[in-house]
Design a protein around this motif. Structure first.
Motif: not given
Length: 129
Positions: A66-70, A74-75, A98-100
């Protein structure tokens, strides 16, 4: 009805507590030992009796994918309100965050997205409305 508690899954509770308190500026509200982990919550210093954020261990088998998919899409896992996104962006970048996504205005809303170092993207947002 009000929101009392929400959570963000973290890969390391100690690291998360340091990041969410020392970097983002939340304060620890609750810490209760629960075997290997803890019931660990933080709150905004501006609302110590407000909504608590549970720094929940990401040990359930469904959480990793779940975390990897988010993150891959970029969610953000959560959104935190700030008074000035650009000022908070500069403050946090100065602390090595770090900002995405850099601050961007979308009509009456300004947002930016950061990496919480614990496997999540977090959005900071300010709305003019």
């Amino acid at each position: 009805m009000r929101i009392h508690l929400t959570s963000v899954f973290v890969d390391d509770q100690d690291k998360a507590l340091r990041f969410y308190t020392e970097v983002l500026g939340f304060v620890k509200k609750t810490e209760v030992p629960l075997g290997e982990f803890r019931w660990l919550t933080v709150v905004s210093p501006e609302a110590p009796d407000g909504t608590e954020l549970l720094l929940e261990p990401d040990v359930h088998r469904a959480v990793g994918p779940y975390k990897e998919a988010l993150v891959a899409d970029g969610i953000p896992a959560a959104a935190f309100a700030v008074d000035d996104v650009r000022a908070e962006y500069e403050r946090l970048r100065g602390l090595g965050v770090r900002f995405t996504q850099e601050p961007v205005e979308m009509g009456p809303v300004t947002i930016a997205v950061l990496d919480d170092t614990c496997g999540n993207l977090i959005q900071i947002v300010h709305s003019e409305s």
